[in-house]
Design a protein around this motif. Sequence first.
Motif, mmCIF file in Angstrom:
data_model
loop_
_atom_site.group_PDB
_atom_site.id
_atom_site.type_symbol
_atom_site.label_atom_id
_atom_site.label_comp_id
_atom_site.label_asym_id
_atom_site.label_seq_id
_atom_site.Cartn_x
_atom_site.Cartn_y
_atom_site.Cartn_z
ATOM 1 N N ASP A 163 77.697 76.184 57.213
ATOM 2 C CA ASP A 163 76.574 77.007 56.766
ATOM 3 C C ASP A 163 75.906 76.394 55.543
ATOM 4 O OD1 ASP A 163 77.233 78.698 58.799
ATOM 5 O OD2 ASP A 163 77.946 80.334 57.536
ATOM 6 N N ARG A 164 74.699 76.861 55.287
ATOM 7 C CA ARG A 164 73.908 76.369 54.172
ATOM 8 C C ARG A 164 73.390 77.561 53.355
ATOM 9 N NH1 ARG A 164 70.561 71.902 52.997
ATOM 10 N NH2 ARG A 164 71.320 70.851 54.886
ATOM 11 N N PHE A 165 73.359 77.402 52.044
ATOM 12 C CA PHE A 165 72.799 78.408 51.150
ATOM 13 C C PHE A 165 71.524 77.848 50.522
ATOM 14 C CE2 PHE A 165 72.998 80.382 46.712
ATOM 15 C CZ PHE A 165 72.262 81.501 47.100
ATOM 16 N N THR A 166 70.401 78.544 50.764
ATOM 17 C CA THR A 166 69.106 78.099 50.261
ATOM 18 C C THR A 166 68.476 79.180 49.399
ATOM 19 O OG1 THR A 166 68.733 76.682 52.192
ATOM 20 C CG2 THR A 166 66.792 77.309 50.909
ATOM 21 N N VAL A 167 67.863 78.762 48.306
ATOM 22 C CA VAL A 167 67.108 79.663 47.438
ATOM 23 C C VAL A 167 65.682 79.135 47.331
ATOM 24 C CG1 VAL A 167 66.865 80.587 45.099
ATOM 25 C CG2 VAL A 167 69.137 80.388 46.124
ATOM 26 N N PHE A 168 64.702 80.011 47.586
ATOM 27 C CA PHE A 168 63.296 79.626 47.457
ATOM 28 C C PHE A 168 62.542 80.683 46.653
ATOM 29 C CE2 PHE A 168 63.656 82.040 51.391
ATOM 30 C CZ PHE A 168 62.566 82.897 51.373
ATOM 31 N N LYS A 169 61.420 80.294 46.098
ATOM 32 C CA LYS A 169 60.633 81.203 45.271
ATOM 33 C C LYS A 169 59.893 82.210 46.154
ATOM 34 C CE LYS A 169 59.948 78.072 41.368
ATOM 35 N NZ LYS A 169 58.957 77.408 40.477
ATOM 36 N N SER A 170 59.757 83.424 45.641
ATOM 37 C CA SER A 170 59.126 84.479 46.424
ATOM 38 C C SER A 170 57.612 84.381 46.454
ATOM 39 C CB SER A 170 59.537 85.851 45.877
ATOM 40 O OG SER A 170 59.236 85.946 44.499
ATOM 41 N N THR A 171 57.034 83.452 45.729
ATOM 42 C CA THR A 171 55.593 83.232 45.754
ATOM 43 C C THR A 171 55.316 81.754 45.520
ATOM 44 O OG1 THR A 171 53.462 83.969 44.853
ATOM 45 C CG2 THR A 171 55.260 83.654 43.287
ATOM 46 N N GLY A 172 54.107 81.327 45.862
ATOM 47 C CA GLY A 172 53.742 79.919 45.692
ATOM 48 C C GLY A 172 52.255 79.738 45.906
ATOM 49 N N GLU A 173 51.792 78.501 45.868
ATOM 50 C CA GLU A 173 50.371 78.228 46.045
ATOM 51 C C GLU A 173 49.905 78.556 47.457
ATOM 52 O OE1 GLU A 173 49.566 74.211 44.957
ATOM 53 O OE2 GLU A 173 50.153 74.472 42.851
ATOM 54 N N LYS A 174 50.770 78.308 48.460
ATOM 55 C CA LYS A 174 50.441 78.601 49.849
ATOM 56 C C LYS A 174 51.570 79.430 50.436
ATOM 57 C CE LYS A 174 47.792 74.336 50.521
ATOM 58 N NZ LYS A 174 47.657 73.098 51.327
ATOM 59 N N GLU A 175 51.191 80.487 51.167
ATOM 60 C CA GLU A 175 52.188 81.413 51.672
ATOM 61 C C GLU A 175 53.090 80.822 52.746
ATOM 62 O OE1 GLU A 175 49.877 83.777 55.212
ATOM 63 O OE2 GLU A 175 49.580 84.479 53.174
ATOM 64 N N ASP A 176 52.640 79.754 53.406
ATOM 65 C CA ASP A 176 53.441 79.143 54.463
ATOM 66 C C ASP A 176 54.139 77.868 54.013
ATOM 67 O OD1 ASP A 176 51.183 77.627 54.210
ATOM 68 O OD2 ASP A 176 50.894 77.315 56.361
ATOM 69 N N GLU A 177 54.140 77.610 52.708
ATOM 70 C CA GLU A 177 54.767 76.401 52.181
ATOM 71 C C GLU A 177 55.768 76.792 51.091
ATOM 72 O OE1 GLU A 177 53.486 71.983 50.497
ATOM 73 O OE2 GLU A 177 51.966 73.445 51.089
ATOM 74 N N PRO A 178 57.012 77.111 51.477
ATOM 75 C CA PRO A 178 57.993 77.602 50.504
ATOM 76 C C PRO A 178 58.346 76.555 49.452
ATOM 77 C CG PRO A 178 58.704 78.004 52.773
ATOM 78 C CD PRO A 178 57.544 77.082 52.852
ATOM 79 N N LYS A 179 58.565 77.014 48.243
ATOM 80 C CA LYS A 179 59.039 76.164 47.156
ATOM 81 C C LYS A 179 60.546 76.373 47.018
ATOM 82 C CE LYS A 179 54.888 74.749 46.260
ATOM 83 N NZ LYS A 179 54.487 73.366 46.629
ATOM 84 N N VAL A 180 61.310 75.454 47.585
ATOM 85 C CA VAL A 180 62.763 75.578 47.583
ATOM 86 C C VAL A 180 63.305 75.203 46.205
ATOM 87 C CG1 VAL A 180 64.909 74.702 48.581
ATOM 88 C CG2 VAL A 180 62.915 75.150 50.052
ATOM 89 N N VAL A 181 64.099 76.101 45.627
ATOM 90 C CA VAL A 181 64.735 75.841 44.330
ATOM 91 C C VAL A 181 65.926 74.907 44.537
ATOM 92 C CG1 VAL A 181 65.853 76.880 42.322
ATOM 93 C CG2 VAL A 181 63.965 78.071 43.466
ATOM 94 N N PHE A 182 66.772 75.231 45.510
ATOM 95 C CA PHE A 182 67.854 74.333 45.908
ATOM 96 C C PHE A 182 68.354 74.753 47.279
ATOM 97 C CE2 PHE A 182 70.212 77.681 43.614
ATOM 98 C CZ PHE A 182 71.188 78.007 44.539
ATOM 99 N N SER A 183 69.063 73.850 47.938
ATOM 100 C CA SER A 183 69.694 74.130 49.217
ATOM 101 C C SER A 183 71.009 73.374 49.254
ATOM 102 C CB SER A 183 68.784 73.699 50.376
ATOM 103 O OG SER A 183 69.315 74.104 51.619
ATOM 104 N N ALA A 184 72.109 74.116 49.408
ATOM 105 C CA ALA A 184 73.444 73.522 49.330
ATOM 106 C C ALA A 184 74.235 73.822 50.601
ATOM 107 C CB ALA A 184 74.193 74.063 48.112
#
Length: 452
Positions: A274-295
Amino acid sequence: MSEPVSGGRHRRPEDSEQSGDAETAIGVEDVLEGRPETAGPPQHSATRKSRPSPWNRGRDRLAVLVIVLVCVLAGVLVWAGSDHRATVSETAASGPVPPAAPDAVPGSLTELWQVPSQATPVPVADGTSVVTGNGGEVLGRDPFTGEPRWRYARDLPLCTVGSAWSRALAVYRKETGCSEVTQLDPSTGRRTAQRNGDAELGTRLVSDGSHVTATGRKLLNTWRDDLVKSMEYGQVPALVNPEKQPRPGCTYGSVAAANGKVGVIERCEGDVTDRFTVFKSTGEKEDEPKVVFSAVLAGHSAKLVAMSGDSAAIVLPEQKLLVLYGADGNQRAAYPLDLPAAELTQDPPGGVATTSTTKDGVYWFTGSKTLALAKSDLTPRWTLESTLGPGVIFANQLVVPIKGGLAVLDETTGATLRTVGVDRHGYSGPVRLGSLGPVLLEQRGDLLAALK
């Protein structure tokens, strides 16, 4: 012989044509302006036969009538099938503000009322009303009597009802998904925002205080407080910009959110675990997630219990550990868990662990126990055996549902100060708690009960 330039009797043919045209033009203008004709051919005494109006013929009037009837019928059909026609919105003035809760939990609690509310996983109460959801109907109720104050209903089934920003959020099913979201003032029932989205069946709502995320197995949708979509993550329908999503083919196990970030357990074809991913709840484009990290995690069937600040708590069933992750995506601590295998490996309903949050703590109901975590960094503090759900603050004290009633606890140590009996009429399943003023609310499966 050449023709004279001027003063001659003879005129060229083209001159005659131009003169005739001028004479004709003058005659038309004279007629249109009501002046008597001064030139042109002599008038006949017989009156010219007037052209009949097309509206004097029966077939023309019939054609117009048919067109009008068709337009009216089309308008009626559009109205009859519209969302407005299929919506009932009965608002009300805000009721009286409930009195404050007592200084301590009463020694006994009596059930005031009980109603079906299958769409509320957790009690929803704010302002002056308790909100229930059943079928396609959302009701704002008097906290003491249970009588409806306002009503919002659709000819659609409810997927879930939650709360955020001091508003009630009603998610309805349309076609194959839970795509219609309506925001309501809990005191009056007034609609304050609405949107159509792409939430999946079985969705739950997760709030970090500033944004709400609708969970799903393949897609997560995040909205801000006016229900404008701020981010989407996963398998986006009708994708416009390809290669914007980091891993669109994964499935999701559990979701949590905190501090403007969304965390998710992913299961992807290219990963061995399994993988744990954290991304920001907002960004410049709604369909382009800003991933904080993925482990990538050390095992399968992982479960995201909670996020708080920059910390995340994850269960690793194969190791029977509760692992804490920091803001950089690195593991910083691990604690052993003594839980049945089913409670460790099963994904939570709707992808959301059964937790509650107070000013100082996060409380996780495992299925048989309640585990207290420090809100600051999610470090485990104490465990209470044989519970039915997580705890809430009521009357300035922490109360946790247990078999036959409630346990009143010391929030710091978990010590049981006393117990209060509650008659649940034979119900023995999980219980979620809430409150509004002096009224304690219990979500018992598909039923909501009020106690005082």
